[in-house]
Structure formats: structure tokens, C-alpha cells
Design a protein around this motif. Structure first.
Motif, mmCIF file in Angstrom:
data_model
loop_
_atom_site.group_PDB
_atom_site.id
_atom_site.type_symbol
_atom_site.label_atom_id
_atom_site.label_comp_id
_atom_site.label_asym_id
_atom_site.label_seq_id
_atom_site.Cartn_x
_atom_site.Cartn_y
_atom_site.Cartn_z
ATOM 1 N N GLU A 58 -13.425 -6.724 -18.907
ATOM 2 C CA GLU A 58 -12.027 -6.792 -17.936
ATOM 3 C C GLU A 58 -12.245 -7.592 -16.954
ATOM 4 N N LYS A 59 -10.901 -8.131 -16.590
ATOM 5 C CA LYS A 59 -10.810 -8.984 -15.360
ATOM 6 C C LYS A 59 -10.131 -8.199 -14.125
ATOM 7 N N ALA A 60 -10.619 -8.804 -12.834
ATOM 8 C CA ALA A 60 -10.446 -8.407 -11.901
ATOM 9 C C ALA A 60 -9.758 -9.426 -10.752
ATOM 10 N N VAL A 61 -8.993 -9.120 -9.849
ATOM 11 C CA VAL A 61 -8.688 -9.771 -8.948
ATOM 12 C C VAL A 61 -9.037 -9.059 -7.434
ATOM 13 N N VAL A 62 -9.773 -9.689 -6.464
ATOM 14 C CA VAL A 62 -10.223 -9.092 -5.359
ATOM 15 C C VAL A 62 -9.235 -9.775 -4.187
ATOM 16 N N VAL A 63 -8.757 -9.002 -3.106
ATOM 17 C CA VAL A 63 -8.034 -9.310 -2.045
ATOM 18 C C VAL A 63 -9.005 -9.871 -1.082
ATOM 19 N N THR A 103 -17.978 -7.549 0.487
ATOM 20 C CA THR A 103 -18.800 -6.441 0.017
ATOM 21 C C THR A 103 -17.983 -6.017 -1.361
ATOM 22 N N CYS A 104 -16.536 -5.986 -1.225
ATOM 23 C CA CYS A 104 -15.805 -5.602 -2.285
ATOM 24 C C CYS A 104 -16.007 -6.776 -3.332
ATOM 25 N N PRO A 151 2.614 -5.058 10.483
ATOM 26 C CA PRO A 151 3.494 -4.066 9.819
ATOM 27 C C PRO A 151 3.609 -4.713 8.364
ATOM 28 N N GLY A 152 3.422 -3.885 7.507
ATOM 29 C CA GLY A 152 3.446 -4.204 5.898
ATOM 30 C C GLY A 152 2.492 -5.131 5.277
ATOM 31 N N ARG A 153 1.506 -5.517 6.094
ATOM 32 C CA ARG A 153 0.652 -6.745 5.569
ATOM 33 C C ARG A 153 -0.031 -6.139 4.498
ATOM 34 N N ASN A 154 -0.830 -5.121 4.195
ATOM 35 C CA ASN A 154 -1.506 -4.603 2.779
ATOM 36 C C ASN A 154 -0.281 -4.378 1.825
ATOM 37 N N HIS A 155 0.812 -3.804 2.005
ATOM 38 C CA HIS A 155 1.681 -3.619 1.063
ATOM 39 C C HIS A 155 2.079 -4.999 0.420
ATOM 40 N N LEU A 156 2.374 -5.968 1.365
ATOM 41 C CA LEU A 156 2.841 -7.438 0.929
ATOM 42 C C LEU A 156 1.767 -7.953 0.253
ATOM 43 N N PHE A 157 0.507 -8.078 0.661
ATOM 44 C CA PHE A 157 -0.621 -8.676 -0.076
ATOM 45 C C PHE A 157 -0.902 -8.127 -1.408
ATOM 46 N N LEU A 158 -0.875 -6.891 -1.445
ATOM 47 C CA LEU A 158 -1.289 -6.218 -2.896
ATOM 48 C C LEU A 158 -0.225 -6.321 -3.684
ATOM 49 N N SER A 159 1.063 -6.527 -3.239
ATOM 50 C CA SER A 159 2.134 -6.620 -4.183
ATOM 51 C C SER A 159 1.976 -8.125 -4.713
ATOM 52 N N PHE A 160 1.737 -9.047 -3.910
ATOM 53 C CA PHE A 160 1.500 -10.441 -4.262
ATOM 54 C C PHE A 160 0.566 -10.679 -5.202
ATOM 55 N N ALA A 161 -0.713 -9.864 -4.989
ATOM 56 C CA ALA A 161 -1.749 -9.720 -5.446
ATOM 57 C C ALA A 161 -1.628 -9.349 -6.838
ATOM 58 N N ALA A 162 -0.827 -8.549 -7.040
ATOM 59 C CA ALA A 162 -0.459 -7.861 -8.503
ATOM 60 C C ALA A 162 0.347 -8.980 -9.276
ATOM 61 N N VAL A 163 1.194 -9.544 -8.782
ATOM 62 C CA VAL A 163 1.836 -10.748 -9.382
ATOM 63 C C VAL A 163 1.000 -11.720 -9.755
ATOM 64 N N TYR A 164 0.066 -12.246 -8.830
ATOM 65 C CA TYR A 164 -1.112 -13.205 -9.166
ATOM 66 C C TYR A 164 -1.966 -12.621 -10.371
ATOM 67 N N ALA A 165 -2.270 -11.286 -10.507
ATOM 68 C CA ALA A 165 -3.064 -10.657 -11.269
ATOM 69 C C ALA A 165 -2.445 -10.562 -12.721
ATOM 70 N N HIS A 174 -7.241 -5.302 -12.862
ATOM 71 C CA HIS A 174 -7.883 -4.334 -11.735
ATOM 72 C C HIS A 174 -7.519 -5.033 -10.364
ATOM 73 N N LEU A 175 -7.289 -4.433 -9.480
ATOM 74 C CA LEU A 175 -7.019 -5.112 -8.186
ATOM 75 C C LEU A 175 -8.177 -4.440 -7.241
ATOM 76 N N ILE A 176 -8.815 -5.158 -6.209
ATOM 77 C CA ILE A 176 -9.870 -4.655 -5.295
ATOM 78 C C ILE A 176 -9.591 -4.837 -4.034
ATOM 79 N N THR A 177 -9.599 -4.027 -3.133
ATOM 80 C CA THR A 177 -9.301 -4.183 -1.985
ATOM 81 C C THR A 177 -10.193 -3.375 -1.011
ATOM 82 N N GLY A 178 -10.594 -3.697 0.309
ATOM 83 C CA GLY A 178 -11.657 -3.194 1.197
ATOM 84 C C GLY A 178 -10.880 -2.332 2.363
ATOM 85 N N VAL A 179 -9.967 -1.966 1.936
ATOM 86 C CA VAL A 179 -9.467 -0.734 2.892
ATOM 87 C C VAL A 179 -10.229 0.469 3.057
#
Length: 221
Positions: free
Chosen positions: A4-9, A18-19, A95-109, A116-121
């Protein structure tokens, strides 16, 4: 998950690097996406790109500077000091950074066929940021799948790890020296161990010291 394929923020810092190593150990194909949101130091993006190139993974930059028209914070404004008052969010909160970043990362993915989306929160060392909480990630995962009629899986390999445990993970992945020497976490734009004084450096360096001490004593982190 090797097929499978994944995208790392990806920011080129300790956590996201590390992620990235974690993702490379789990998935057959891994891509990275980073965001230009007008952060103080262009060096962050340069480090991210250099790391992606060295590890031979695709690297995508998305322009998110629009976020600066909506809020003022210490990560994008040189005239705002990096600080935290008792009972308040740090001045570095965007404010809203991770929300926006992950949403746009999902569009890219979705565009490149990744599920799969990976984030280091991390909720263990999250400075009070509400968009680093496990409940937020789980909620957003449901929202993205409903909004895009998709089956994304959001992975947060660091969410319950403090900084010493993040260093331990990088060591398990054979990447301790790489992360230690080549990443940029410092709010003042200084790579590796950084300025040593800003909150990000203090957290990173204290975690490394704790991990190395435990390792030398043969203790589990």
C-alpha cells in the motif's frame, strides 16, 4: 501494508522525520507533502526537501500562506515572541493548521492513489495544541472519509510518546543519528540541536538526554 501507499505530512523536523522512517518501514510506497504557510524560516522547507531527496521519496510543497491572513502567531510573525502564558495556548499555535494540512494532504493522497496518511502529532508532548489530540485525529479521519467518500487511515505513531520515546523509536528504526543531525525543530531556524533555548529545542534536547541516559543504563524508555 507493504503493498500500500502512504503520504507523510512532512516538515523536516524530528517528529515528522521519525514518522517518515516509520512509514518507510511499513509501506511499499511513501510520498511526502510539506506546507509553505509563511513560516519564519524557509530553512524548514529546505531541510524537508533535502531529507526527502536523500531518502529518495517524492516531495510535494503546497502553498498555504492564506492562513496568515486569518491569524497572527509566533511561527509566522517575527514581531511576536515565542512564549506561553499560564492557562493560555502558546504564541506558536496556528489555529486550524493541522486540520487544514491533513485535509489538503488527503486531497493529495487521493490524487496519487494513497490511502494512508501519517502525521507526527503527540498528545504526550503537545504544548496544549488542541489539534494534536488523539480525539481530533480520530474525528477528522471520520470526517475526511465522509467528505471524500474514501477509506483513509490516519496514523499517529507518536501520539502517546514523549520526546524520549520518540528518540527511542528513531533508534529502533536505525535513524537516531540521521534525525539527530539532519532535522530542524528549532523555532529560531537552527538545525540539529538548535538554539538550545526556545521551547522546541528544550523539549527535543531534554528528551534526547533522557533517552541516552536510559539507554546507557540499560533501562527501558
Amino acid at each position: 501494508m507493504k503493498n500500500e501507499k502512504a503520504v507523510v505530512v512532512f516538515s523536516g523536523g524530528q517528529d515528522s522525520t521519525t514518522c517518515l522512517f516509520w512509514a518507510l518501514s511499513k509501506f511499499g510506497e511513501v510520498a511526502t507533502v510539506t506546507f509553505d504557510y509563511g513560516q519564519r524560516h524557509a530553512a524548514e522547507i529546505e531541510h524537508a526537501q533535502a531529507i526527502a531527496e536523500e531518502l529518495q521519496v517524492p516531495f510535494k510543497i503546497l502553498d498555504m500562506k492564506l492562513i496568515n491572513q486569518l491569524s497572527a502567531n509566533a511561527l509566522t510573525r517575527n514581531d511576536i515572541p515565542v512564549e506561553q502564558q499560564d492557562g493560555e495556548l502558546p504564541s506558536t499555535f496556528v489555529p486550524g493548521r493541522n486540520h487544514l494540512f491533513l485535509s489538503f494532504a488527503a486531497v493529495y493522497a487521493q490524487a496519487i492513489g494513497a490511502r494512508h496518511l501519517i502525521t507526527g502529532v503527540s498528545e504526550a508532548d503537545f504544548s496544549g495544541y488542541p489539534d494534536c489530540r488523539d480525539t481530533f485525529i480520530k474525528s477528522l479521519n471520520v470526517t475526511l472519509n465522509l467528505a471524500m467518500d474514501a477509506q483513509f487511515v490516519l496514523h499517529t505513531p507518536l501520539v502517546w510518546r514523549d520526546k524520549a520515546e520518540v528518540w527511542a523509536l528513531s533508534d529502533e528504526l536505525g535513524a537516531l543519528d540521521f534525525v539527530r543531525e539532519k532535522t530542524l525543530t528549532c523555532y529560531n531556524g537552527i538545525p540539529s540541536s538548535g538554539c538550545g533555548d526556545c521551547p522546541a529545542c528544550r523539549l527535543r534536547n531534554a528528551g534526547l538526554e533522557a533517552y541516552l541516559k536510559a539507554k546507557s543504563e540499560g533501562a527501558a524508555v
